[in-house]
Each structure stands twice: as C-alpha cells, then as structure tokens.
Write a protein that holds these residues in place. Structure first.
Motif, short mmCIF file in Angstrom:
data_model
loop_
_atom_site.label_atom_id
_atom_site.label_comp_id
_atom_site.label_asym_id
_atom_site.label_seq_id
_atom_site.Cartn_x
_atom_site.Cartn_y
_atom_site.Cartn_z
N ALA A 1 32.27 10.88 -54.94
CA ALA A 1 31.43 10.15 -54.22
C ALA A 1 30.70 10.61 -52.95
O ALA A 1 29.54 10.73 -52.81
CB ALA A 1 32.28 8.72 -53.65
N ALA A 2 31.33 11.74 -52.21
CA ALA A 2 30.69 12.28 -51.21
C ALA A 2 29.51 13.14 -51.60
O ALA A 2 28.68 13.30 -50.97
CB ALA A 2 31.95 13.01 -50.54
N GLY A 3 29.65 13.90 -52.87
CA GLY A 3 28.76 14.72 -53.47
C GLY A 3 27.82 14.08 -54.16
O GLY A 3 26.71 14.74 -54.68
N ARG A 4 28.22 12.72 -54.41
CA ARG A 4 27.24 12.25 -55.72
C ARG A 4 27.12 13.24 -56.87
O ARG A 4 25.96 13.22 -57.38
CB ARG A 4 25.93 11.88 -55.12
N TYR A 5 28.25 13.41 -57.47
CA TYR A 5 28.31 14.29 -58.78
C TYR A 5 29.36 13.82 -59.60
O TYR A 5 30.36 13.48 -58.98
CB TYR A 5 28.19 15.78 -58.50
N LEU A 6 29.67 14.28 -60.85
CA LEU A 6 30.53 13.97 -61.88
C LEU A 6 31.04 15.19 -62.55
O LEU A 6 30.06 16.02 -62.73
CB LEU A 6 30.02 12.84 -62.83
N VAL A 7 32.16 15.40 -62.63
CA VAL A 7 32.88 16.72 -63.01
C VAL A 7 33.57 16.10 -64.36
O VAL A 7 34.24 14.98 -64.33
CB VAL A 7 33.88 17.39 -62.44
N TRP A 8 33.33 16.77 -65.41
CA TRP A 8 34.12 16.48 -66.66
C TRP A 8 34.34 17.51 -67.61
O TRP A 8 33.81 18.72 -67.26
CB TRP A 8 33.34 15.44 -67.45
N SER A 9 35.20 17.50 -68.63
CA SER A 9 36.02 18.73 -69.34
C SER A 9 35.06 18.89 -70.78
O SER A 9 34.88 17.91 -71.18
CB SER A 9 37.23 18.53 -69.48
N ASP A 10 34.86 20.18 -70.82
CA ASP A 10 34.36 20.56 -72.47
C ASP A 10 35.61 21.45 -72.78
O ASP A 10 35.51 22.60 -72.76
CB ASP A 10 33.13 21.13 -72.31
N ILE A 11 36.58 20.76 -73.56
CA ILE A 11 37.81 21.42 -73.56
C ILE A 11 37.98 22.66 -74.55
O ILE A 11 38.19 23.58 -74.16
CB ILE A 11 38.92 20.44 -74.07
N PRO A 12 37.03 22.55 -75.89
CA PRO A 12 37.32 23.72 -76.62
C PRO A 12 36.31 24.91 -75.98
O PRO A 12 36.40 26.11 -76.27
CB PRO A 12 36.58 23.29 -78.04
N ASN A 13 35.23 24.42 -74.99
CA ASN A 13 34.43 25.52 -74.60
C ASN A 13 35.19 26.12 -73.15
O ASN A 13 34.55 26.84 -72.87
CB ASN A 13 33.03 25.07 -74.31
N ASN A 14 36.24 25.57 -72.99
CA ASN A 14 36.94 26.28 -71.71
C ASN A 14 36.54 25.98 -70.50
O ASN A 14 36.09 27.16 -70.02
CB ASN A 14 37.65 27.44 -72.14
N ARG A 15 35.73 24.93 -70.29
CA ARG A 15 34.91 24.84 -68.98
C ARG A 15 34.81 23.46 -68.43
O ARG A 15 35.19 22.34 -69.14
CB ARG A 15 33.40 25.31 -69.36
N TRP B 1 33.87 18.97 -77.07
CA TRP B 1 34.65 17.62 -76.95
C TRP B 1 34.75 17.52 -75.62
O TRP B 1 35.60 18.08 -74.85
CB TRP B 1 36.15 17.88 -77.60
N SER B 2 34.08 16.27 -75.24
CA SER B 2 34.16 15.84 -73.83
C SER B 2 35.30 15.04 -73.44
O SER B 2 35.70 14.27 -74.26
CB SER B 2 32.79 15.04 -73.44
N GLU B 3 35.66 15.41 -72.32
CA GLU B 3 36.68 14.32 -71.58
C GLU B 3 36.79 14.44 -70.26
O GLU B 3 36.01 15.04 -69.35
CB GLU B 3 38.16 15.33 -71.97
N GLY B 4 37.84 13.63 -69.61
CA GLY B 4 38.34 13.74 -68.25
C GLY B 4 37.16 13.40 -67.09
O GLY B 4 36.98 14.41 -66.36
N PRO B 5 36.00 12.71 -67.39
CA PRO B 5 35.09 12.52 -66.16
C PRO B 5 35.74 11.84 -64.83
O PRO B 5 36.62 11.17 -64.88
CB PRO B 5 34.15 11.45 -66.84
N ALA B 6 35.28 12.73 -63.86
CA ALA B 6 35.86 12.25 -62.40
C ALA B 6 34.66 12.26 -61.55
O ALA B 6 33.89 13.21 -61.37
CB ALA B 6 36.87 13.09 -62.13
N TRP B 7 34.54 11.19 -60.75
CA TRP B 7 33.35 10.91 -59.81
C TRP B 7 33.72 11.34 -58.37
O TRP B 7 34.66 10.99 -57.86
CB TRP B 7 32.91 9.42 -59.71
#
Length: 306
Positions: A44-58, A36-42
């Motif tokens: 800009a300085a590193g040109r990458y996106l972080v997001w949550s995989d809640i049930p997989n705890n990562r 279950w994917s959630e919470g994408p955040a961009w």
C-alpha cells in the motif's frame, strides 16, 4: 493486448453476488509474459504489487502509478506465495531453497523457517501473517516433485503439513498434518477461523479439491476442526483471500470463484486462463488482482479486502 478483455466478466449464481460487483466494470489484463504466475501481494505504501513467476525464477513488480512492470528480484529461488507482514515487509515461500523468508526494509533477507524437527521442509507454498505476528504457511511437495518449479528431491518429512512460526521464538510447529497437498490459506476477518485448501487432485484424480475450515484456539497457537467448507466445481482452489464481509474469493480453473460465509458458490469472475492466486489492492482495497497462468489481471469490485 492489454485492457478490457472480451468474454470475461461476472457470472451470477446467487442473487447475493449482484451486490459484490459493479455492472460496467470489466476484467483487465495488466501484463502478460509469465510461465506460471502466483502469490500476488499488495504494498500500500508504494502503490505497487509484487507477484511470482515461479518457473522463470523471478519476482515481478507492477506499479499502480504508471502501469509499468519490472523485475523485483531474479533469481527468486522459485518463490511461490507472498504476503506482507505487519511492518510492511515481504514474506515469501521459496521452493528451491525450501524455506520461508522475510525481505527486510534494507533489502536483506532473513530466513524464518527451513526445517521442522530437524528435517528440511518440502517446498513452502503459501503464507499468511496473523495480527499477533505469527506466520502460518503450507508445505506441499510441488517444488520437489520436478525441476520446473524447484528441484527434484525426496521428502525428508514424508508428509505435507500446515505450520505456524512463533513471533517471539521462531519455533516452527505443525498445526495440521492430515492434508494431501495443503495449498492456499487465509484467516477469517476476525481470525477465529483459518481456511486451508487441499489441492491433492492435481496429481490424483481421486484426490481432494476443496477448502477446509478450522477453528483457531483462543491463544492463537493451534486449531481444531477441519471440516470441508467448500468443494471446487472447476479445477482446484489454489490461493484465496476473504473480503471484509467474510466472503472468500478463490482462484479456480475458469477464473475467480466467490463463496459466501456458508461456503456456497454465489458467483464467478471469468478470466481467459487458470488463476493461481489472488489478492485485494488499490488505495481502497476494492481492486481484485488475479495471477493467471501467464498474465496479471485486475477488476474493480463493490467489496473491500482486509
């Protein structure tokens, strides 16, 4: 299969939407493999996106420079919503620990909020940072209702509220206490309004599935109003973000819904899965990233995020 997906694309409901997308642009699946994917955040300085995989705890990290995906943090305390503060630091809502945290530049973690009036929070869900440095977050009970996305527990607050963290004192104050399940939230471009979704319909067929609009006080510490701004026509509005013109791009059961400044549904970006949250990214903030149930999607638009 990655790349352009058949059966996805844009649905024009109002002619106003035609100016928002590029005719030949298509939805791309960048990665799949989440629960279950959630919470994408961009970032800009590193040109990458972080997001949550809640049930997989990562927390996962997608790199715009080469398209690779790696684990950003595991365990993540069942992190849900994420955002970036004005100093480029990650701010996260953790279900398992029932707190809001900040990841500092050196990798250390600072707890910003874990209680209100001496009682533990339920399970912070989504979060935004105002230009004055204050942090606003929602606190429904999803993370304590079951063990799948957190840990089953009784609510100490006996309510699901919207909160503000003062940038100077870190005092946590409740700014709205009449929600069933407050979820996504975002400020208007000029920060005079705060939009908050209520997803109470997820566990009550007669519950709310709408977006509410509040007027933010001139000192930026409270808000009034709360009228229904828009009701979701397919599923619920979970997470959402505005573009620079004040339109709202929100997750829904059939993809991403676009609402104009009057709350009218003017178009959709269809995806094969339920979308949990979205954000704008890319070097020009003209790429919409959507966290689908198991996958990360993206599409280029003719609009720009904040």
């Amino acid at each position: 299969m990655f790349g352009v997906l058949e059966g996805t694309g844009f649905e024009v409901i109002d002619k106003e939407f035609e100016a928002c997308f590029i005719g030949h642009a298509r939805v791309e699946r960048l990665w799949t493999g989440a629960r279950w994917s959630e919470g994408p955040a961009w970032f800009a300085a590193g040109r990458y996106l972080v997001w949550s995989d809640i049930p997989n705890n990562r927390l996962l990290r997608w790199d715009d420079t080469d398209g690779s995906v790696s684990v950003f943090r595991q365990p993540s305390n069942n992190t849900n919503g994420n955002t970036i503060d004005r100093q480029g630091r990650l701010v996260s809502c953790e279900h398992l620990t029932r707190r809001v945290t900040r990841t500092n530049h050196d990798g250390s973690i600072t707890v910003l909020a874990d209680s209100w009036l001496g009682k533990r929070l339920n399970s912070p869900n989504d979060v935004v940072v105002k230009s004055d440095g204050s942090i606003w977050f929602t606190d429904p009970s999803y993370g304590i209702m079951m063990d799948y996305e957190g840990e089953r527990a009784e609510s100490e607050i006996d309510g699901c509220h919207v909160y503000r963290i003062d940038p100077d004192t870190r005092e946590v104050s409740a700014v709205a206490t009449d929600f069933v399940k407050p979820n996504g939230l975002a400020f208007s471009p000029d920060e005079t309004k705060l939009f908050v979704s209520d997803t109470g319909a997820t566990h009550d067929p007669d519950g709310p599935a709408h977006l509410r609009s509040f007027s933010v006080s001139t000192d930026g510490k409270s808000m009034t109003g709360g009228d229904v701004f828009a009701s979701c026509t397919n599923g619920v509005f979970d997470g959402f973000r505005p573009d620079r013109e004040g339109r709202i791009w929100s997750s829904a059961a059939d993809g991403v819904h676009c609402l104009n400044s009057n709350g009218e549904l003017i178009g959709k970006v269809h995806t094969p899965e339920i979308v949990g949250n979205v954000c704008f990214g890319g070097t020009k903030l003209n790429r919409l990233f959507a966290a689908g149930t198991s996958s990360l999607y993206a599409v280029y638009l003719n609009v720009n995020g904040l």
